[in-house]
Every structure is written in structure tokens, then in C-alpha cells.
Design a protein around this motif. Structure first.
Motif, short mmCIF file in Angstrom:
data_model
loop_
_atom_site.label_atom_id
_atom_site.label_comp_id
_atom_site.label_asym_id
_atom_site.label_seq_id
_atom_site.Cartn_x
_atom_site.Cartn_y
_atom_site.Cartn_z
N GLY A 148 0.85 -1.19 0.00
CA GLY A 148 0.00 0.00 0.00
C GLY A 148 0.88 1.23 0.00
O GLY A 148 1.80 1.35 -0.80
N SER A 197 5.75 0.63 -3.77
CA SER A 197 4.56 0.97 -2.98
C SER A 197 3.63 1.80 -3.87
O SER A 197 4.01 2.16 -5.00
CB SER A 197 4.98 1.80 -1.76
OG SER A 197 5.58 3.02 -2.22
N GLY A 198 2.46 2.18 -3.38
CA GLY A 198 1.58 3.07 -4.14
C GLY A 198 2.31 4.36 -4.52
O GLY A 198 2.41 4.70 -5.71
N THR A 228 -1.21 6.93 -8.40
CA THR A 228 -1.18 5.48 -8.61
C THR A 228 -2.41 5.02 -9.39
O THR A 228 -2.33 4.19 -10.28
CB THR A 228 -1.14 4.76 -7.26
OG1 THR A 228 -0.19 5.42 -6.42
CG2 THR A 228 -0.73 3.31 -7.39
N ARG A 229 -3.55 5.59 -9.03
CA ARG A 229 -4.80 5.25 -9.69
C ARG A 229 -4.73 5.53 -11.19
O ARG A 229 -5.18 4.73 -12.02
CB ARG A 229 -5.94 6.08 -9.05
CG ARG A 229 -7.33 5.54 -9.30
CD ARG A 229 -8.34 6.44 -8.60
NE ARG A 229 -8.26 6.32 -7.15
CZ ARG A 229 -9.00 5.46 -6.44
NH1 ARG A 229 -9.85 4.67 -7.04
NH2 ARG A 229 -8.90 5.41 -5.13
N PHE A 232 -2.75 2.74 -13.04
CA PHE A 232 -3.53 1.52 -13.30
C PHE A 232 -4.58 1.76 -14.38
O PHE A 232 -4.80 0.91 -15.25
CB PHE A 232 -4.19 1.01 -12.01
CG PHE A 232 -3.21 0.32 -11.10
CD1 PHE A 232 -2.65 -0.90 -11.47
CD2 PHE A 232 -2.84 0.88 -9.89
CE1 PHE A 232 -1.74 -1.54 -10.64
CE2 PHE A 232 -1.93 0.24 -9.06
CZ PHE A 232 -1.38 -0.97 -9.44
N VAL A 246 3.69 -1.01 -14.30
CA VAL A 246 3.00 -2.02 -13.49
C VAL A 246 3.75 -3.36 -13.59
O VAL A 246 3.97 -4.04 -12.57
CB VAL A 246 1.53 -2.18 -13.94
CG1 VAL A 246 0.87 -3.33 -13.17
CG2 VAL A 246 0.76 -0.89 -13.72
N THR A 249 6.80 -3.25 -11.53
CA THR A 249 6.43 -3.32 -10.11
C THR A 249 6.17 -4.77 -9.72
O THR A 249 6.59 -5.22 -8.64
CB THR A 249 5.17 -2.46 -9.84
OG1 THR A 249 5.39 -1.14 -10.34
CG2 THR A 249 4.85 -2.40 -8.36
N LEU A 275 -2.83 -2.03 -2.80
CA LEU A 275 -2.34 -2.43 -4.13
C LEU A 275 -2.78 -3.85 -4.49
O LEU A 275 -2.97 -4.15 -5.66
CB LEU A 275 -0.82 -2.34 -4.19
CG LEU A 275 -0.19 -0.95 -4.28
CD1 LEU A 275 1.31 -1.08 -4.39
CD2 LEU A 275 -0.75 -0.15 -5.44
N ALA A 278 -6.14 -3.59 -5.96
CA ALA A 278 -6.30 -2.63 -7.07
C ALA A 278 -6.44 -3.34 -8.42
O ALA A 278 -5.84 -2.92 -9.40
CB ALA A 278 -5.11 -1.66 -7.09
N LEU A 282 -1.64 -6.04 -11.43
CA LEU A 282 -0.40 -6.11 -10.65
C LEU A 282 -0.19 -7.51 -10.07
O LEU A 282 0.92 -8.06 -10.16
CB LEU A 282 -0.41 -5.07 -9.53
CG LEU A 282 0.82 -5.09 -8.61
CD1 LEU A 282 2.11 -4.85 -9.39
CD2 LEU A 282 0.68 -4.05 -7.49
#
Ligand SMILES: [Zn+2]
Length: 328
Positions: A148, A197-198, A228-229, A232, A246, A249, A275, A278, A282
Motif C-alpha cells: 500500500g 509501494s503506491g 497510482t490510480r 492503473f 506495473v 512493479t 495495491l 487494485a 499487478l
């Protein structure tokens, strides 16, 4: 008659779980089977230690008031607190999110509420919640990897949290994952938490935008910060830069999953936190990387099975459940 006694005894076995965050406090009654009732949410007052403790107390009192006559079933209160805590003395040692140091959490709340209270770190209560009510329910060992705002893991063996000598066991977020990447708040460069992380995902996307790499993220951010949103959403819409971020990550975090499996050989690793919830882009990337790492190493392949990695099914409730488990 015997049945009635047992059921009335069971009915008293409930606790209040409290999930203390930097912006909000969630609290609810949790019974021994993990059923959540009388849930409340309050804003966290972070203007000072006393104010923060007062807002925690207010949330608990609101739950008790809402529970009405069934409040008598509540035998204690468990709290998940961000940052470093001493579960023995009941003191919140240091929390950046709450802005406190040496906060007498348990002493203050017990005096005000007349109920036994226990505290643990927020990631630790997530691990306990998952072990008791989630993916670890029928397993002897579990590693909970929280993804997160921060990245951290906790280990539960035979239902008990493994704390290590200083209570920090599992702080995998500060393992260096890419020494050429971003500086971490801890002082090192390329820590998992700084890049995966986010905020780490957002920061890497911001780097791409600042470097004038062609990406839909520039228009989405419209001159403001990349979130972050947005990353995605852009990845789902087919933006290659966002998709690469992504995927990368997933590679960083897949490496962390391998490390945790090699260190602890747990029956299951559970991915939790914002995360992990989400969407599955990911988590799919993490699984791909773990599979790749297993394909290249026969030592790791020997330990790895797909059913040893799961996404938390408890979602945001995991902290409330784990916090209550401290007092049950
Ligand atoms: Zn670090």
C-alpha cells in the motif's frame, strides 16, 4: 442445558477491533467466528497525542453505544496502530502517520473504557487477521505481505506473530530492490518501498512524464501530480508506459515474494493492502515473475507451488479482524 451454557459462553466471546489510520479510524465488534457488527468510522484527529487518543476512544465508545445491550459481550479491545509499538507496555513508540512518539495508548484507553486493551502494529494485525480468519485459517505458517502506502511483511507461525528481537521482523520494504532507482525516505536508494509501494509507482510514473516520455499519463495528470490510480487506469486503457511500470512493479514484488518464501518457507504468502486490491493486473504480474524465478532456479522451484501465493479475501476488513483477534 449443556448446549445452552456453551452458546451463552460463546456469545460473550467478542471484542472490539480498531483499525487506526492517519486519516480515519474504523472500529467494530468482532465475534469469535469473525463476524463484524456495529461498525463505525471516525476521522482521526492528529493535532496532538491527546486529541488522537480522544478520537480513538470516541470511535470505541460509538461502537459500544451502537451495540447497546450486546455491549456486555465485549471482553476487550484490540487496536492496529501504524508505526512502531510496544505490545507489552502498550505504548505507541513512533508513528509518522499519527505524528506521535511514546503515546500511552493502552493505559489511557483502559482507564477511560474499563476494558482490557491490546495494541499491535497495523501490518501485524493484518497478518493475524489473515492467519485467523482468512487464507491462513487452516495453515500453520503464513507470511502477510502488505502492499500500500508502504511495503512490509509479517510472519505468523502456529498462530503467533514472529516479532524478532526488536519487533521489526518482516520489514522487507527496505531491502534494496533496484540500486539505480529512487531514493527512499529511510536514506537508502532503490528500496522496495520507494519504488513498488503506491507512492513509489506514482513517483516512477512521474519520472516518465517529467522525462517527456510519450504517455497518456501526461494528459491524465493535466499538469498536476501523477497518481497510482492514474497509472492503473492508463495501463488498462493500453498505455505502454503505464503497463511497463506495473509489470516492473510486479517484478520487484515477485522478487520480494521469492525472498520471503526462501527465508521462511511458509505454507502461504498472502498479498494484502490497497495495491493487492487494485485489480489483478499487478497481482498477475507478481505471479508471472514468481513463476519466472521458479523456472530459472531449481532450488526455488522445489519450494514454489502456485497455491502458496494468494490475494487477501478479507480486503480492508483484515485489520479490524486481526485487531480484534488480539483481544479474543
Ligand atoms: Zn528504505
Amino acid at each position: 442445558m449443556a448446549t445452552m451454557n456453551i452458546s451463552s459462553l460463546t456469545a460473550r466471546r467478542a471484542a472490539i477491533g480498531v483499525d487506526v489510520g492517519g486519516t480515519k479510524i474504523a472500529a467494530a465488534v468482532v465475534d469469535a467466528s469473525g463476524r463484524l457488527t456495529h461498525r463505525v468510522q471516525r476521522a482521526t484527529d492528529v493535532s496532538g497525542v491527546d486529541a488522537t487518543l480522544a478520537s480513538i476512544r470516541a470511535a470505541i465508545e460509538a461502537v459500544l453505544a451502537d451495540a447497546g445491550p450486546t455491549a456486555g459481550d465485549v471482553g476487550g479491545v484490540g487496536l492496529g496502530i501504524p508505526g512502531k509499538v510496544d505490545p507489552v507496555s502498550g505504548v505507541g513508540l513512533l508513528s509518522v502517520n499519527l505524528g506521535w512518539r511514546d503515546a500511552p495508548v493502552v493505559a489511557t484507553l483502559e482507564a477511560a473504557l474499563g476494558l482490557p486493551c491490546r495494541i499491535e502494529n497495523d501490518v501485524s494485525v493484518g497478518a493475524l487477521g489473515e492467519a485467523r480468519y482468512g487464507a491462513g485459517r487452516d495453515r500453520q505458517s503464513l507470511v502477510y505481505l502488505s502492499l500500500g502506502t508502504g511495503v512490509a511483511a509479517r510472519v505468523v507461525i502456529d498462530g503467533r506473530l514472529y516479532r524478532g528481537a526488536g519487533g521489526m521482523a518482516g520489514e522487507i520494504g527496505h531491502l534494496v530492490s533496484d540500486p539505480d532507482s529512487l531514493l527512499c525516505k529511510c536514506g537508502a536508494r532503490g528500496c522496495l518501498e520507494a519504488i513498488a509501494s503506491g507512492p513509489g509507482i506514482a513517483a516512477r510514473a512521474q519520472q516518465a512524464v517529467d522525462a517527456r516520455t510519450p504517455t497518456a499519463l501526461r494528459d491524465m495528470a493535466a499538469g498536476g501530480p501523477v497518481t497510482t490510480r492514474m497509472v492503473f487506469a492508463a495501463a488498462d486503457a493500453g498505455d505502454e508506459v503505464a503497463q511497463t511500470i506495473v509489470e516492473r512493479t510486479g517484478q520487484y514484488l515477485g522478487g520480494a515474494v521469492k525472498t520471503l518464501i526462501m527465508l521462511y518457507d511458509p505454507e502461504i504468502v498472502v498479498l494484502g493492502g490497497g495495491l493487492a486490491q487494485a485489480g489483478n493486473r499487478l497481482t498477475a504480474a507478481i505471479i508471472r515473475e514468481v513463476d519466472r524465478l521458479a523456472a530459472e532456479s531449481y532450488v526455488f522451484r522445489d519450494l514454489w507451488r502456485p497455491d502458496r501465493l494468494a490475494v487477501s479475501v478479507l480486503g480492508p476488513d483484515v485489520a479490524l479482524l486481526g485487531a480484534a483477534a488480539l483481544a479474543l
